[in-house]
Design a protein around this motif. Structure first.
Motif, mmCIF file in Angstrom:
data_model
loop_
_atom_site.group_PDB
_atom_site.id
_atom_site.type_symbol
_atom_site.label_atom_id
_atom_site.label_comp_id
_atom_site.label_asym_id
_atom_site.label_seq_id
_atom_site.Cartn_x
_atom_site.Cartn_y
_atom_site.Cartn_z
ATOM 1 N N ALA A 1 0.833 -1.206 0.000
ATOM 2 C CA ALA A 1 0.000 0.000 0.000
ATOM 3 C C ALA A 1 0.865 1.252 0.000
ATOM 4 C CB ALA A 1 -0.930 0.008 1.210
ATOM 5 N N ILE A 2 0.256 2.341 -0.471
ATOM 6 C CA ILE A 2 0.837 3.681 -0.389
ATOM 7 C C ILE A 2 -0.154 4.531 0.393
ATOM 8 C CG2 ILE A 2 1.657 5.690 -1.689
ATOM 9 C CD1 ILE A 2 2.058 3.862 -4.084
ATOM 10 N N MET A 3 0.360 5.282 1.388
ATOM 11 C CA MET A 3 -0.532 6.117 2.187
ATOM 12 C C MET A 3 0.031 7.539 2.300
ATOM 13 S SD MET A 3 -2.571 5.269 5.701
ATOM 14 C CE MET A 3 -1.194 5.301 6.857
ATOM 15 N N ARG B 1 -1.696 7.875 -7.599
ATOM 16 C CA ARG B 1 -2.699 6.883 -8.013
ATOM 17 C C ARG B 1 -2.189 6.077 -9.204
ATOM 18 N NH1 ARG B 1 -9.247 7.527 -8.507
ATOM 19 N NH2 ARG B 1 -9.622 5.481 -9.419
ATOM 20 N N GLU B 2 -1.504 6.734 -10.128
ATOM 21 C CA GLU B 2 -0.944 6.009 -11.270
ATOM 22 C C GLU B 2 0.063 4.963 -10.807
ATOM 23 O OE1 GLU B 2 0.627 9.126 -13.674
ATOM 24 O OE2 GLU B 2 -1.310 9.616 -14.603
ATOM 25 N N LEU C 1 -4.234 2.114 -2.394
ATOM 26 C CA LEU C 1 -3.989 3.529 -2.164
ATOM 27 C C LEU C 1 -4.922 4.009 -1.053
ATOM 28 C CD1 LEU C 1 -2.603 6.200 -2.917
ATOM 29 C CD2 LEU C 1 -4.403 6.553 -4.625
ATOM 30 N N LEU C 2 -4.319 4.390 0.076
ATOM 31 C CA LEU C 2 -5.062 4.920 1.209
ATOM 32 C C LEU C 2 -4.587 6.345 1.473
ATOM 33 C CD1 LEU C 2 -4.744 1.781 3.532
ATOM 34 C CD2 LEU C 2 -6.678 2.379 2.055
ATOM 35 N N TRP D 1 -9.563 9.177 -3.245
ATOM 36 C CA TRP D 1 -8.792 8.921 -4.454
ATOM 37 C C TRP D 1 -8.416 7.448 -4.602
ATOM 38 C CZ3 TRP D 1 -6.770 11.654 -8.664
ATOM 39 C CH2 TRP D 1 -7.241 12.962 -8.768
ATOM 40 N N GLY D 2 -8.537 6.700 -3.537
ATOM 41 C CA GLY D 2 -8.194 5.286 -3.593
ATOM 42 C C GLY D 2 -9.230 4.470 -2.862
#
Length: 383
Positions: free
Chosen positions: A134-136, A151-152, A161-162, A181-182
């Motif tokens: 994940a990316i936060m 997001r890309e 995506l959080l 956005w996620g």
């Protein structure tokens, strides 16, 4: 409620005048809660969820006890757990990373962009490993992170995506509210926030039905459904109380006016402090693929003499806040993490230079002028 005594001091934050203004409407809601006999997540809590969902455009708004609980619950609801790595910025409040640790995952700390203080998409890409799940990103101070490349990146690598959108009520980019956005995001209603309570409260935002269902379960000990006493997993006791719901519903009525007032005050600071550059920097707004609307939660300046400026203002009765006095890579509780070893020069520089000035709707133009005059005097005396 009686008026507060006059004072020459300018606190970093106070909401006393707003509370006095809100008291008649707030009192009516508190009486409603008292008459209902239900004091944790009752009718007012459900009304607040509906109001925040409408305000943000979220399919689901799930009230929780505080923003940190919201992050933990969102991470678990999104399936993040032991063995996973979550990329987070090194320049943010400790809860961003600690929430990841609490679900058994490992936060990987990466650098931020100058001025916006948001996660650097290039640094996030460089930190990817086989364990990255994940990316936060975090939306700090006045604007959203640049969500388009993030997001890309998530889509390209199949990552969750959080968003730690604790400070971001009212912030949007490309017509989409922060946190959406996620897979989801979290709002905090800590008293100093743009929409703040009289204590702790938070909200999970998501458009994902599965995440919403699990988040609702996790906030009440993992209970299958309200009042069932059947527990499907180990959860938390993180219910919003009706007092905070009453406060937040009342303050939500003038949120747009509060945001507008914060913008007026920020513009006044911009104008009054412009002549002090470059000794006192006003961070630039990040250039974003889809520009977002700023919401000035904190007015931040940067100076090589941050601590001296803060002490000088304090001697003259002005409160300030250092954001953040050390990056997460230097926090003792995270020192054991491999992900804490990435170089973060921008975050390190900001931790030594960034200073928050008073900014809240109760602040007067005259108080802003006094803060600015004191800053001018400091720089004249130390030039």
């Amino acid at each position: 409620m009686s008026g507060a005594p006059a004072t020459d001091e300018i606190p970093f934050f106070t909401g006393a005048a707003s509370l006095r203004h809100d008291w008649p409407r707030l009192e009516a809601r508190l009486r409603q809660a008292a008459d209902s006999g239900r004091f944790t997540f009752g009718a007012l809590g459900r009304e607040l969820e509906a109001a925040i969902a409408e305000r943000t455009g979220a399919r689901h708004a799930i009230a929780v006890g505080n923003g940190t609980d919201g992050l933990v619950i969102l991470l678990r609801a999104a399936g993040i757990g032991p063995g996973d790595e979550v990329i987070v910025p090194a320049y943010t409040f400790f809860a961003t990373a600690s929430a990841v640790v609490h679900v058994g995952a490992e936060p990987v700390l990466v650098d931020v962009l100058p001025g916006s203080y948001a996660m650097d998409p290039a640094a996030a890409r460089a930190a990817l490993t086989e364990r990255t799940r994940a990316i936060m990103p975090v939306h700090l101070f006045s604007q959203m992170a640049d969500m388009v490349p993030l997001r890309e990146l998530a889509d390209e690598h199949g990552l969750v995506l959080l968003e730690d959108s604790a400070e971001a009520i009212g912030m949007e980019m490309g017509g989409r509210h922060a946190g959406l956005w996620g897979s989801g995001g979290v709002l905090s209603f800590f008293p100093t926030k743009t929409l703040g309570g009289l204590g702790d409260a938070g909200m999970v935002l998501t458009d994902d039905d599965t995440i919403a269902e699990r988040a609702r379960r996790l906030r009440v000990h993992g209970q299958a459904r309200d009042g069932s006493y059947e527990y499907l997993e180990l959860g938390y006791n993180s219910r919003l109380d009706e007092v905070q719901a009453a406060v937040l519903l009342t303050r939500l009525e003038h949120l747009d006016a509060d945001i507008a007032r914060r913008a007026e005050l920020a513009a006044r600071y911009d104008h009054e402090l412009a002549a002090l550059a470059p000794a006192l920097d006003i961070p630039w707004q990040a250039r974003q693929t889809e520009p977002g609307n700023p919401v000035h939660y904190v007015y931040l300046v940067e100076t090589d003499h941050r601590d001296e400026v803060a002490a000088y203002l304090a001697r003259h009765g002005v409160g300030t806040e250092a954001y953040y006095p050390r990056p997460l890579t230097e926090q003792p509780a995270l020192a054991h993490l491999a992900g804490a070893r990435h170089p973060v020069p921008v975050a390190k520089a900001a931790s030594l230079r960034a200073l928050g000035l008073p900014l809240y709707p109760d602040l007067t133009d005259q108080q802003v002028d006094r803060v600015c005059e004191l800053l001018r005097r400091f720089h004249k005396e130390h030039s």
